[in-house]
Design a protein around this motif. Sequence first.
Motif, PDB file in Angstrom:
ATOM      1  N   LEU A   1      -6.289   7.267  10.763  1.00 31.73           N
ATOM      2  CA  LEU A   1      -6.565   6.758  12.107  1.00 31.73           C
ATOM      3  C   LEU A   1      -6.357   5.245  12.179  1.00 31.73           C
ATOM      4  O   LEU A   1      -5.756   4.732  13.132  1.00 31.73           O
ATOM      5  CB  LEU A   1      -7.991   7.113  12.520  1.00 31.73           C
ATOM      6  CG  LEU A   1      -8.316   8.597  12.658  1.00 31.73           C
ATOM      7  CD1 LEU A   1      -9.752   8.772  13.140  1.00 31.73           C
ATOM      8  CD2 LEU A   1      -7.358   9.283  13.615  1.00 31.73           C
ATOM      9  N   TYR A   2      -6.850   4.535  11.194  1.00 31.85           N
ATOM     10  CA  TYR A   2      -6.703   3.079  11.165  1.00 31.85           C
ATOM     11  C   TYR A   2      -5.225   2.690  11.122  1.00 31.85           C
ATOM     12  O   TYR A   2      -4.774   1.797  11.850  1.00 31.85           O
ATOM     13  CB  TYR A   2      -7.442   2.521   9.948  1.00 31.85           C
ATOM     14  CG  TYR A   2      -7.225   1.049   9.697  1.00 31.85           C
ATOM     15  CD1 TYR A   2      -7.926   0.085  10.410  1.00 31.85           C
ATOM     16  CD2 TYR A   2      -6.316   0.624   8.729  1.00 31.85           C
ATOM     17  CE1 TYR A   2      -7.734  -1.267  10.168  1.00 31.85           C
ATOM     18  CE2 TYR A   2      -6.115  -0.721   8.478  1.00 31.85           C
ATOM     19  CZ  TYR A   2      -6.819  -1.668   9.199  1.00 31.85           C
ATOM     20  OH  TYR A   2      -6.617  -3.002   8.964  1.00 31.85           O
ATOM     21  N   THR A   3      -4.461   3.371  10.270  1.00 30.35           N
ATOM     22  CA  THR A   3      -3.031   3.089  10.181  1.00 30.35           C
ATOM     23  C   THR A   3      -2.342   3.356  11.508  1.00 30.35           C
ATOM     24  O   THR A   3      -1.500   2.569  11.957  1.00 30.35           O
ATOM     25  CB  THR A   3      -2.382   3.945   9.073  1.00 30.35           C
ATOM     26  OG1 THR A   3      -3.021   3.666   7.828  1.00 30.35           O
ATOM     27  CG2 THR A   3      -0.898   3.654   8.948  1.00 30.35           C
ATOM     28  N   ALA A   4      -2.697   4.472  12.146  1.00 34.66           N
ATOM     29  CA  ALA A   4      -2.039   4.856  13.399  1.00 34.66           C
ATOM     30  C   ALA A   4      -2.303   3.851  14.512  1.00 34.66           C
ATOM     31  O   ALA A   4      -1.376   3.383  15.182  1.00 34.66           O
ATOM     32  CB  ALA A   4      -2.505   6.241  13.822  1.00 34.66           C
TER      33      ALA A   4
ATOM     34  N   ALA B   1      13.197  11.307  16.299  1.00 35.99           N
ATOM     35  CA  ALA B   1      12.247  10.212  16.099  1.00 35.99           C
ATOM     36  C   ALA B   1      11.462   9.849  17.349  1.00 35.99           C
ATOM     37  O   ALA B   1      10.818   8.804  17.390  1.00 35.99           O
ATOM     38  CB  ALA B   1      12.971   8.972  15.585  1.00 35.99           C
ATOM     39  N   PHE B   2      11.492  10.701  18.390  1.00 36.04           N
ATOM     40  CA  PHE B   2      10.641  10.429  19.546  1.00 36.04           C
ATOM     41  C   PHE B   2       9.170  10.564  19.142  1.00 36.04           C
ATOM     42  O   PHE B   2       8.319   9.798  19.582  1.00 36.04           O
ATOM     43  CB  PHE B   2      10.965  11.395  20.685  1.00 36.04           C
ATOM     44  CG  PHE B   2      12.354  11.244  21.226  1.00 36.04           C
ATOM     45  CD1 PHE B   2      12.668  10.189  22.070  1.00 36.04           C
ATOM     46  CD2 PHE B   2      13.348  12.147  20.886  1.00 36.04           C
ATOM     47  CE1 PHE B   2      13.957  10.035  22.571  1.00 36.04           C
ATOM     48  CE2 PHE B   2      14.637  12.003  21.376  1.00 36.04           C
ATOM     49  CZ  PHE B   2      14.947  10.954  22.215  1.00 36.04           C
ATOM     50  N   ALA B   3       8.885  11.559  18.303  1.00 42.17           N
ATOM     51  CA  ALA B   3       7.560  11.737  17.727  1.00 42.17           C
ATOM     52  C   ALA B   3       7.675  11.585  16.213  1.00 42.17           C
ATOM     53  O   ALA B   3       8.664  12.016  15.621  1.00 42.17           O
ATOM     54  CB  ALA B   3       6.989  13.104  18.080  1.00 42.17           C
ATOM     55  N   MET B   4       6.686  10.975  15.600  1.00 43.17           N
ATOM     56  CA  MET B   4       6.705  10.734  14.156  1.00 43.17           C
ATOM     57  C   MET B   4       5.325  10.985  13.585  1.00 43.17           C
ATOM     58  O   MET B   4       4.313  10.836  14.274  1.00 43.17           O
ATOM     59  CB  MET B   4       7.100   9.280  13.850  1.00 43.17           C
ATOM     60  CG  MET B   4       8.495   8.885  14.259  1.00 43.17           C
ATOM     61  SD  MET B   4       8.746   7.088  14.155  1.00 43.17           S
ATOM     62  CE  MET B   4       8.471   6.799  12.401  1.00 43.17           C
ATOM     63  N   THR B   5       5.276  11.363  12.306  1.00 40.43           N
ATOM     64  CA  THR B   5       3.978  11.409  11.637  1.00 40.43           C
ATOM     65  C   THR B   5       3.502   9.981  11.397  1.00 40.43           C
ATOM     66  O   THR B   5       4.299   9.040  11.338  1.00 40.43           O
ATOM     67  CB  THR B   5       4.067  12.138  10.291  1.00 40.43           C
ATOM     68  OG1 THR B   5       4.939  11.409   9.410  1.00 40.43           O
ATOM     69  CG2 THR B   5       4.584  13.567  10.465  1.00 40.43           C
ATOM     70  N   VAL B   6       2.208   9.838  11.254  1.00 42.10           N
ATOM     71  CA  VAL B   6       1.640   8.513  10.994  1.00 42.10           C
ATOM     72  C   VAL B   6       2.193   7.946   9.689  1.00 42.10           C
ATOM     73  O   VAL B   6       2.485   6.753   9.573  1.00 42.10           O
ATOM     74  CB  VAL B   6       0.105   8.586  10.956  1.00 42.10           C
ATOM     75  CG1 VAL B   6      -0.494   7.218  10.611  1.00 42.10           C
ATOM     76  CG2 VAL B   6      -0.441   9.071  12.292  1.00 42.10           C
ATOM     77  N   HIS B   7       2.375   8.825   8.680  1.00 39.99           N
ATOM     78  CA  HIS B   7       2.927   8.364   7.409  1.00 39.99           C
ATOM     79  C   HIS B   7       4.305   7.739   7.611  1.00 39.99           C
ATOM     80  O   HIS B   7       4.614   6.694   7.028  1.00 39.99           O
ATOM     81  CB  HIS B   7       3.026   9.523   6.421  1.00 39.99           C
ATOM     82  CG  HIS B   7       1.778   9.748   5.630  1.00 39.99           C
ATOM     83  ND1 HIS B   7       0.857  10.716   5.949  1.00 39.99           N
ATOM     84  CD2 HIS B   7       1.285   9.116   4.532  1.00 39.99           C
ATOM     85  CE1 HIS B   7      -0.140  10.683   5.086  1.00 39.99           C
ATOM     86  NE2 HIS B   7       0.092   9.721   4.212  1.00 39.99           N
TER      87      HIS B   7
ATOM     88  N   GLN C   1       4.266   4.235   9.156  1.00 40.45           N
ATOM     89  CA  GLN C   1       3.688   3.141   8.387  1.00 40.45           C
ATOM     90  C   GLN C   1       4.779   2.122   8.058  1.00 40.45           C
ATOM     91  O   GLN C   1       5.881   2.467   7.656  1.00 40.45           O
ATOM     92  CB  GLN C   1       3.067   3.678   7.097  1.00 40.45           C
ATOM     93  CG  GLN C   1       2.078   2.744   6.446  1.00 40.45           C
ATOM     94  CD  GLN C   1       1.286   3.432   5.348  1.00 40.45           C
ATOM     95  OE1 GLN C   1       1.396   4.625   5.149  1.00 40.45           O
ATOM     96  NE2 GLN C   1       0.482   2.665   4.622  1.00 40.45           N
ATOM     97  N   GLY C   2       4.477   0.857   8.246  1.00 36.70           N
ATOM     98  CA  GLY C   2       5.468  -0.185   8.054  1.00 36.70           C
ATOM     99  C   GLY C   2       6.192  -0.560   9.325  1.00 36.70           C
ATOM    100  O   GLY C   2       6.989  -1.494   9.331  1.00 36.70           O
ATOM    101  N   SER C   3       5.939   0.175  10.421  1.00 35.34           N
ATOM    102  CA  SER C   3       6.554  -0.126  11.715  1.00 35.34           C
ATOM    103  C   SER C   3       5.475  -0.526  12.712  1.00 35.34           C
ATOM    104  O   SER C   3       4.281  -0.343  12.466  1.00 35.34           O
ATOM    105  CB  SER C   3       7.302   1.100  12.256  1.00 35.34           C
ATOM    106  OG  SER C   3       8.347   1.491  11.393  1.00 35.34           O
TER     107      SER C   3
ATOM    108  N   SER D   1       0.827  -1.217   0.000  1.00 35.13           N
ATOM    109  CA  SER D   1       0.000   0.000   0.000  1.00 35.13           C
ATOM    110  C   SER D   1       0.855   1.258   0.000  1.00 35.13           C
ATOM    111  O   SER D   1       0.390   2.328  -0.379  1.00 35.13           O
ATOM    112  CB  SER D   1      -0.932   0.009   1.214  1.00 35.13           C
ATOM    113  OG  SER D   1      -0.183   0.079   2.424  1.00 35.13           O
ATOM    114  N   MET D   2       2.115   1.147   0.424  1.00 33.71           N
ATOM    115  CA  MET D   2       3.006   2.298   0.488  1.00 33.71           C
ATOM    116  C   MET D   2       3.710   2.582  -0.834  1.00 33.71           C
ATOM    117  O   MET D   2       4.392   3.602  -0.975  1.00 33.71           O
ATOM    118  CB  MET D   2       4.064   2.072   1.578  1.00 33.71           C
ATOM    119  CG  MET D   2       3.500   1.893   2.971  1.00 33.71           C
ATOM    120  SD  MET D   2       4.758   1.379   4.161  1.00 33.71           S
ATOM    121  CE  MET D   2       5.862   2.791   4.141  1.00 33.71           C
TER     122      MET D   2
END
Length: 619
Positions: A576-579, A543-549, A552-554, A285-286
Amino acid sequence: MSLLDELYRSGGLRTLDHALAQSLRRLEPDTPDEVLAAAALASLAIAQGHAGFDPARPQLPGDATIDWPDAQAWREQLVNSRWVGTPRPEQIAPGDAPLVFEQGLLYLRRYREYERRLASGLKRIAGSAVADSDAASLQPLFAALFPQDGDDRVAGDGGQARAAALALRRSLLLVTGGPGTGKTTTIARVLLLLLAQARGAGRTLPRIALAAPTGRAAERMAESLRIVATQLRAIPGVDAALCDALPQDARTLHRLLGTIPDSPRFRHGADAPLPFDVIVIDEASMVDLPLMCKLVEAVPDGARLILLGDRDQLPSVEAGDVLAAIGDAAGEEAAIPPELASWFGAGGAATPSLENRGPLAGHRVQLRRGYRQSDALDLAPLADAMRNGDGNRALALLRDGALAGVQFHPGLHDPLAGATRKPLLAHWQALMTLDDPVQALACAGKLRLLTALRDGAQGAHALNARIEEALAGAQREPYFHGRLLLVTQNSYRHGLFNGDIGVCLRDPAAGPAQTGAVTAWFADGAGGVRGFHPSALPAHDGAFAMTVHKAQGSEFDEVWLLLPRHDARTLSRELLYTAITRARHALHICASEEVLRAALARHAQRISGLAQRLQSPVR
């Protein structure tokens, strides 16, 4: 005021989009303003993730609220413009026209060609014959890998056995499913069957490549496959030699295709195919439209391509929603090949019918049973509600507080203040006490603060700065002990890729004054670590905070999701589902009910003609 000027002055276009239209105007001053505006919007559409621009839905690429032209009249102007080519679907677009109008959409020529070439390549692979073998000789291994649940293996395994059976008979296979539905487990068994199939037929064992869009996703894929391979050895009837032949590592798609410095091309393509017989792509999907096109063209004739992914996650950051388009074109789930129906007991006859008879019909399997989350996290009901955009159901589940491991913090807009500050910082403070890079990287993957935004007070940049100040002070060193790093640019020289996570550690023997002794450590993909001097790293952020994008994959043991105070275009049910599905053991959601409801009502819609192309017959 002209349509183009109104769009630009209202902020509905980027400078780049406007410059394209102005270039066409200079070359031909009589070009209608509606054509110029459509050209600018087609350029903007790519930046917003669409493959093209739809005159019937002109508001989708941006937020401009203006009086739009009549869609039919607009289409007629485009068709009659010298700047717009109108080739037949299978034809190459003319090179003297920068735009193409086809299937009701206006494309930048390059992206129309990506769609055409990708559709042609997928049909080529789907139509390829697979090497035949004696199915009966594989049945004992299949039965060992997929023991029957009662008399119905199909209903008992959530689709894994169906996927494996189809892989023996399909050159192209799409395996979709939510988090923890066993996609990697399924693929390990599929590859084992393909190895056994080749050995039983007296052929050379197939050359297998595993790849994913990001380094982190590739690393996770390889790690999961190694774990599954160990488990397979313990199954009676499974030959350990076949387990030894399973691939042990995975790579990024860019590394698989072979990047050429300062070039958009790759070393492998239609003229220089990949040297593999089976190619497995995780987190499909990415993958954006241009990259998927180049991958598919590099798949050699006679090779298998297996795509794994979750179509309900966020689509690619760049243009296209390829996985969803392939799924739509494939239609209903594939039926079990008749010659293998006996492998499935009484349930073998209960196979889906194929209403869609297009070239990709019979090439998709949906996995349904979830495995990832621990007993401490009851995520499935909430994930289902968010995937379906059911705001009432999602909010009822969150308000009720009965979901194990899920905590809702309504109206909390700053988790780094108040009662939530201490537990968040405590985890990262514990990270700063570690000296061993393997332990530190393992600890780094336990918790992550995810946000929908990159910029602003609730964006990843600002949150990282606040966390770093809280941990190391306002006068901190740039690379202090325990700082987490996120690589944002591929570097093949270093073997580091967009999305890789690292941790900065000081050599305990160097002493506190030796600032140059800090090393940035990253996983090497084989269970070990590699160290780099921070100044030698490619582009990176905290990298303590990251965007949901970026996440993705982690996946992480504990996820804190922070949504903005007010609704934003970037919010959607897919985000939201991805997060929330990044969490393994615990999930915290910090948001107002109003923003949550608005996000769940928004679908991350992408304009594309790929599904329609894939459904058309092969010519």
